[in-house]
Enzyme design. Structure first.
Site, PDB file in Angstrom:
ATOM      1  N   ASN A  76       0.854  -1.192   0.000  1.00 28.19           N
ATOM      2  CA  ASN A  76       0.000   0.000   0.000  1.00 28.19           C
ATOM      3  C   ASN A  76       0.892   1.246   0.000  1.00 28.19           C
ATOM      4  O   ASN A  76       1.705   1.436   0.911  1.00 28.19           O
ATOM      5  CB  ASN A  76      -0.903  -0.044   1.247  1.00 28.19           C
ATOM      6  CG  ASN A  76      -1.840   1.142   1.318  1.00 28.19           C
ATOM      7  OD1 ASN A  76      -1.428   2.274   1.070  1.00 28.19           O
ATOM      8  ND2 ASN A  76      -3.080   0.907   1.678  1.00 28.19           N
ATOM      9  N   HIS A 123      -5.596   3.559  -1.610  1.00 28.28           N
ATOM     10  CA  HIS A 123      -6.919   3.923  -1.093  1.00 28.28           C
ATOM     11  C   HIS A 123      -7.238   5.344  -1.534  1.00 28.28           C
ATOM     12  O   HIS A 123      -6.614   6.306  -1.071  1.00 28.28           O
ATOM     13  CB  HIS A 123      -6.896   3.810   0.440  1.00 28.28           C
ATOM     14  CG  HIS A 123      -8.225   4.049   1.088  1.00 28.28           C
ATOM     15  ND1 HIS A 123      -8.404   3.928   2.450  1.00 28.28           N
ATOM     16  CD2 HIS A 123      -9.428   4.398   0.589  1.00 28.28           C
ATOM     17  CE1 HIS A 123      -9.674   4.198   2.744  1.00 28.28           C
ATOM     18  NE2 HIS A 123     -10.305   4.490   1.633  1.00 28.28           N
ATOM     19  N   HIS A 163      -3.683  -4.561   7.723  1.00 26.96           N
ATOM     20  CA  HIS A 163      -3.793  -3.400   8.614  1.00 26.96           C
ATOM     21  C   HIS A 163      -2.901  -3.586   9.837  1.00 26.96           C
ATOM     22  O   HIS A 163      -3.030  -4.556  10.568  1.00 26.96           O
ATOM     23  CB  HIS A 163      -5.225  -3.109   9.074  1.00 26.96           C
ATOM     24  CG  HIS A 163      -5.452  -1.638   9.256  1.00 26.96           C
ATOM     25  ND1 HIS A 163      -4.979  -0.953  10.337  1.00 26.96           N
ATOM     26  CD2 HIS A 163      -6.037  -0.711   8.463  1.00 26.96           C
ATOM     27  CE1 HIS A 163      -5.282   0.330  10.213  1.00 26.96           C
ATOM     28  NE2 HIS A 163      -5.921   0.504   9.074  1.00 26.96           N
TER      29      HIS A 163
HETATM   30  N1  PXP Z   1      -5.896  -3.174   3.965  1.00 31.38           N
HETATM   31  C1  PXP Z   1      -6.862  -2.238   4.008  1.00 31.38           C
HETATM   32  C2  PXP Z   1      -8.224  -2.604   3.531  1.00 31.38           C
HETATM   33  C3  PXP Z   1      -6.583  -0.922   4.459  1.00 31.38           C
HETATM   34  O1  PXP Z   1      -7.564  -0.004   4.495  1.00 31.38           O
HETATM   35  C4  PXP Z   1      -5.261  -0.607   4.829  1.00 31.38           C
HETATM   36  C5  PXP Z   1      -4.932   0.790   5.239  1.00 31.38           C
HETATM   37  O2  PXP Z   1      -5.162   1.664   4.182  1.00 31.38           O
HETATM   38  C6  PXP Z   1      -4.293  -1.613   4.755  1.00 31.38           C
HETATM   39  C7  PXP Z   1      -4.641  -2.886   4.341  1.00 31.38           C
HETATM   40  C8  PXP Z   1      -2.862  -1.366   5.115  1.00 31.38           C
HETATM   41  O3  PXP Z   1      -2.749  -1.040   6.465  1.00 31.38           O
HETATM   42  P1  PXP Z   1      -1.386  -0.482   7.023  1.00 31.38           P
HETATM   43  O4  PXP Z   1      -1.125   0.818   6.313  1.00 31.38           O
HETATM   44  O5  PXP Z   1      -1.623  -0.316   8.483  1.00 31.38           O
HETATM   45  O6  PXP Z   1      -0.327  -1.501   6.697  1.00 31.38           O
END
Ligand code: PXP
Length: 245
Positions: A13, A49, A196
């Site tokens: 991400n 996102h 996450h």
């Molecule tokens: N998966 C989803 C659906 C998310 O909304 C996020 C955060 O944007 C992540 C994964 C990645 O989370 P992190 O940035 O805490 O690694």
């Protein structure tokens, strides 16, 4: 022979590269450059996102990512008409539907797919009809998995935020919930993903859940890159300054 689990994909991400870029309003650091570097380093896909308030990723980033990437783009989006339009315009490989509140700092908690069944149904269908692989970002909860089954979502992503912030027995219990949920989803033909708050210190038990096919990781990787890369950028600046005298 013991049965070995399927390969585990990594979706990187890149939102927070855009967060740093937007802090100055220019075009550095470029999230697309970061995405290409992530792929070079072994990412199987890129996740971004597009939030309603455009606080990090912007519409033009989605367009540039779609043009530049030769790996799947997973677009995280709220279940709104505006985001559906954008997803249908760019047709990313996957769309992960997330709950979104303007005032939150990050996605807090999973999507209530059971409670919002009626409003999600047309969005999941429209995305699916367009050939976009729909994922629902939910808590590790049988009721939410049941809603995902009824919605016909091919993928669910389990929210690991609570797991990541817990310790000791509470974390072990949350891990068991995640493992049970992944097994239940897979048994029902849904591909389980997770993400996450994952870090070097907490990723291994999640990566070991055999049914989990993909992890999406962002904030920690971008933060950790400071420690992997700050030294090099300072040394280069020092070198160029010295060279100029
Ligand atoms: N998966 C989803 C659906 C998310 O909304 C996020 C955060 O944007 C992540 C994964 C990645 O989370 P992190 O940035 O805490 O690694």
């Amino acid at each position: 022979m013991p049965h070995s689990p399927a390969p585990l994909r990594l979706g990187v991400n890149i939102d927070h590269v855009a967060t740093i870029r937007n802090a100055r309003g220019g075009d550095h650091p470029d999230p697309v450059k970061a995405a290409l570097l992530a792929v070079k380093a072994g990412a199987d896909g890129i996740t971004a996102h597009l939030r309603e308030d455009r606080r990090h990723i912007r519409d033009e980033d989605v367009a540039t990512l779609m043009a530049a990437l030769n790996v799947p783009l997973n677009l995280e989006m709220a279940a709104t008409a505006e985001m559906l339009d954008i997803a249908l315009r760019y047709k990313p490989h996957a769309a992960c539907i997330v709950p979104e509140k303007r005032e939150e700092r990050t996605t807090e908690g999973g999507l209530d797919a059971a409670g919002q069944f009626e409003s999600l149904q047309p969005i999941v269908k429209a995305l699916g009809d367009a050939g976009i692989r729909v994922s629902l970002f939910i808590e590790a909860d049988a009721r939410q998995i049941d809603a995902a089954i009824r919605l016909g979502a091919p993928v669910v992503e389990f929210h690991t935020g609570a797991y990541a912030h817990m310790h000791g027995e509470a974390r072990a219990a949350e891990l068991r919930k995640l493992a049970d949920a992944a097994a239940l989803a897979a048994k029902n033909g849904i591909e389980p993903h997770a993400g996450h708050g994952l870090t070097f210190d907490n990723v291994a038990p999640i990566a070991a859940i055999p049914q989990v096919a993909e992890l999406n990781i962002g904030h920690f990787l971008i933060g950790e890159a400071i420690f992997g890369g700050l030294e090099g950028s300072i040394r280069e600046m020092r070198r160029q300054m010295d060279l100029a005298r």
